[in-house]
Design an enzyme around this catalytic site. Structure first.
Site, PDB file in Angstrom:
ATOM      1  N   CYS A   1      -0.145   3.897  -6.734  1.00 57.55           N
ATOM      2  CA  CYS A   1      -1.147   3.287  -5.850  1.00 57.55           C
ATOM      3  C   CYS A   1      -1.310   1.875  -6.384  1.00 57.55           C
ATOM      4  CB  CYS A   1      -2.475   4.033  -5.914  1.00 57.55           C
ATOM      5  SG  CYS A   1      -3.825   3.124  -5.143  1.00 57.55           S
TER       6      CYS A   1
ATOM      7  N   CYS B   1       0.854  -1.185   0.000  1.00 58.87           N
ATOM      8  CA  CYS B   1       0.000   0.000   0.000  1.00 58.87           C
ATOM      9  C   CYS B   1       0.898   1.245   0.000  1.00 58.87           C
ATOM     10  CB  CYS B   1      -0.870  -0.028   1.247  1.00 58.87           C
ATOM     11  SG  CYS B   1      -1.781   1.494   1.499  1.00 58.87           S
TER      12      CYS B   1
END
Ligand code: DGL
Length: 258
Positions: free
Chosen positions: A179, A72
């Site tokens: 991302c 993440c």
């Protein structure tokens, strides 16, 4: 003997890292944790993201993993120090890994609002190489759209234009998908980006770094995903996540709620 690896993301974004890992080796047992109760992270403030990171560390401590892959970018950008301080195991992160692989002068970064606000990508890349300029673009609506079971292609196309055009105007030569959810819509993004611009998925650099540290045993390379040694955990809605695992990874597995 298998290596016990933790992979963590707010949702399905970590599938891009899991996929890259399982395509390169089969001597791993994976604990994949998706914080589905609190996805998306990218619109939260930094203190919330840091406090969640502490909880995630505690969860992995109990699992006795040999290494953590921080899948993440948002947690990576806002809370890498928390993972490194709280876990006494190697933590591999996307941002440092990918920053070593950029080659051009004008680098675009697409990422969540929190990642862009932290300017972590910009700081790390610009500190590593002289004469490089990082142009950042927040994409606040992407993650919720990508997480949907039935994606709305029109909306994804509209958002892609909205987020990518400012980078194209700056004549970027490489675009980092900052991302881990974004490589899941690679085909939509690719259509918006001129073919002379390199699109970079940081999961490749992260998994390479991991594989260089934990060498792949001889004769253990593989070119297919092996399901046997993956365990999935979620913090909410396990049935919905199970559908996503089936759709994105073609894996049929029991999902555990934690
Ligand atoms: N996939 C994560 C990232 O790489 C988190 C996105 C989110 O939850 O907003 O940033």
């Amino acid at each position: 003997m298998k290596l016990k690896i933790g992979i963590f993301d707010s949702g399905i974004g970590g599938f891009t890292i899991l996929r890259s890992l399982l395509e390169t080796r089969k001597d791993v047992e994976v604990y994949y944790l998706a914080d589905t109760k609190r996805v998306p992270y990218g619109n939260k403030d930094i203190e919330q993201i840091r406090s969640i990171a502490k909880e995630i560390c505690n969860w992995f401590k109990d699992k006795n993993v040999d290494a953590l892959l921080i899948a993440c970018n948002t947690s990576n950008a806002c809370a890498l120090d928390i993972f490194e301080k709280n876990l006494e195991i190697p933590c591999f992160d996307l941002i440092h890994s990918v920053s070593e692989t950029v080659t051009k002068k004008y680098i675009g970064v697409l990422a969540t609002h929190a990642t862009i606000k932290s300017s972590y990508y910009k700081r790390i890349i610009e500190s590593k190489r002289k004469n490089v300029k990082v142009i950042q673009q927040a994409c606040p609506e992407f993650v919720s759209e990508i997480e949907r079971t039935n994606q709305d292609l029109n909306k994804l196309n509209y958002l892609s234009d909205l987020y990518i055009n400012p980078l194209l105007k700056e004549n970027v030569e490489e675009i980092i998908l900052g991302c881990s959810h974004y490589p899941l819509i690679y085909n939509v993004l690719k259509n918006k980006i001129h073919s002379n611009i390199r699109i970079i998925d940081p999961s490749v650099a992260l998994v390479n770094k991991f594989n260089n540290s934990f060498l792949i045993p001889k004769n253990d390379c593989c070119n297919c995903i092996s399901q046997d040694n993956i365990k999935f955990f979620v913090t909410a809605k396990s049935e919905e996540f199970s559908k996503k695992v089936k759709y994105w990874l073609e894996i049929n597995k029991e999902i555990k709620l934690v």
